[in-house]
Design an enzyme around this catalytic site. Sequence first.
Site, PDB file in Angstrom:
ATOM      1  N   SER A   1     -33.707  33.140  23.704  1.00  0.00           N
ATOM      2  CA  SER A   1     -34.376  32.040  24.388  1.00  0.00           C
ATOM      3  C   SER A   1     -34.159  30.733  23.617  1.00  0.00           C
ATOM      4  CB  SER A   1     -35.872  32.388  24.530  1.00  0.00           C
ATOM      5  OG  SER A   1     -36.514  31.500  25.380  1.00  0.00           O
TER       6      SER A   1
ATOM      7  N   ASP B   1     -34.209  38.321  34.400  1.00  0.00           N
ATOM      8  CA  ASP B   1     -34.749  37.119  33.756  1.00  0.00           C
ATOM      9  C   ASP B   1     -34.600  35.953  34.733  1.00  0.00           C
ATOM     10  OD1 ASP B   1     -35.326  34.910  32.203  1.00  0.00           O
ATOM     11  OD2 ASP B   1     -33.989  35.475  30.545  1.00  0.00           O
TER      12      ASP B   1
ATOM     13  N   HIS C   1     -37.602  37.749  31.352  1.00  0.00           N
ATOM     14  CA  HIS C   1     -37.210  37.026  30.143  1.00  0.00           C
ATOM     15  C   HIS C   1     -37.660  37.763  28.877  1.00  0.00           C
ATOM     16  CE1 HIS C   1     -35.928  33.567  27.892  1.00  0.00           C
ATOM     17  NE2 HIS C   1     -37.121  33.365  27.396  1.00  0.00           N
TER      18      HIS C   1
END
Lengths: 379, 197
Positions: free
Chosen positions: A150, A320, A353
Amino acid sequence: MSELHLSRNTIHFAEPLPLQSGAMLSGYDLVIETYGKLNADKSNAVLICHALNASHHVAGPSPDDPEDIGWWNNMVGPGKPVDTNHFFVIGVNNLGSCFGSTGPMSANPETGRSYGADFPVITVEDWVNTQARLADKLGIRKFAAVMGGSLGGMQAMAWAIQFPKRLAHCVVVASTPKLSAQNIAFNEVARNAILSDPDFHGGNYYEHGVVPKRGLRLARMVGHITYLSDDDMAEKFGRELQRPNGESDDYRFSFDVEFEVESYLRHQGDKFSTYFDANTYLLITRALDYFDPSRRYGGSLNRALAEVQAKFLVVSFATDWRFPPNRSREIVQSLLSNKSEVSYAEIDAPHGHDAFLLDDERYHKLIRAYFAQMLEVQV
Amino acid sequence: MTFINKRADFAAIANWISPNSQVLDLGCGDGSFLEFLQTQKPVHSYGVEIDDARVLSCVQKGLNVIQQDLEGGLALFEDASFDTVVLSQTLQTIHQTETILREVVRVGKECIVSFPNFGHWSHRLAVGLGRMPVSKSLPYQWYNTPNVRVLTVADFQNLASSLGLKVLDQCILHEGQQVTLMPNFFGSLALFRVRSA
């Protein structure tokens, strides 16, 4: 050798740090944790970059709280995919965060009071500069790998751009070359929740002895929704009603917690608001918004990545929707266009995610193989 | 496929690839060909593969591998960005036959396409006797085959022509040996070197 060899240190940097914003930060501290042992030629170091709410505490039990297990403990440690029997792994709490490194809660040397709203806006590139100074202090000229998920993946990417000679491998997981309008919109909702909390006091709530908990709670709740997939939420909560004592399943026709998912979100929000700093939340979400290495190259990611020398491993997760596979493919496409070394895997995991933090055999096998291959090439 | 047969395929493809070229291997499997190619000549290469386990094998070999489904085309790759695109025993597993052929000649300055020849006499004999063929080059039963398109040497030549592909070279093999006499009858593995006309 199968111990983690965890070591935590606070490192002071006296030299002022010029920031991307034009501001200058006088001295600052970074808290780091290291695992494993640095080899004689200092070639086995791996830097792990953290995402929004994590810290230097990547693996193992915390030295001051054995219940507090590192945020990437399934990834980093002896015998883990990033094997600390072979690699010297560094976790660093980013500047502006709230787990010991200098941030808005710290005392501003000019005023003697907490920085609060006066803490300068920090960018991903600024973090990478502080991490490079950290590497200098540790005598590490070149990392075996810089890795992150991320926002951590953005830092890894920025490393490959800013210091192309200083990392052999760049591992970018569940990341994106820049936020979409939708991503920024979610961040704005979260920030707005904090900014509009009466306890925020323009960021100087420390002086008032309060914390904008309601804002933080809301920010976390909205953020959390974006970390999970629709399927994942359906499976975890469905439309289950919150009925702890076997009470009737009839609707209560009220606005109290009715559904399990509400209870879960409130719990996550409450927990978060007790340990996270609101100014840090603003700061880090803004760093996310601003990240766009293509910006100074007329929007061309190809050109932004042109000088990259590191080998890339890019990983995305099918469910995600915060940073979906297409965003990772943009990175891959540019690297391919530049004929840079890159492998790309798309993991069909159901957890949205958050999958980058969770156990998934295919994902972990892949990372394990990638790091094992590094060792073979090194020898 | 036997080991020898596989190597013969590899060697024939590798012969058509120049040293120091940019190579893209579509449907690269576990990376065996790219690994073999690197022992033959210096090249810069990427593989494309959809299967998790095979992607993992490529990573274990230290190869560049991109996980994607070829049915979706090659949007990640720019026009003429590779000297050679290899589509080795993959064409017959793809539904979008015309799309992928157009894509390979868009991305590659030259392309090598190989496929099992359905026209081999043993396959014709099997069908003549009322059964779908099972052989070294078509080693699956009709109900578990990954092959969704069956074609012959002549079929490919026709399609290549109708798509405006220029056939630069062809090499039809059986048991690792090149077949020159009636290749569509005696050859079990076909290799074509093509480019956009």
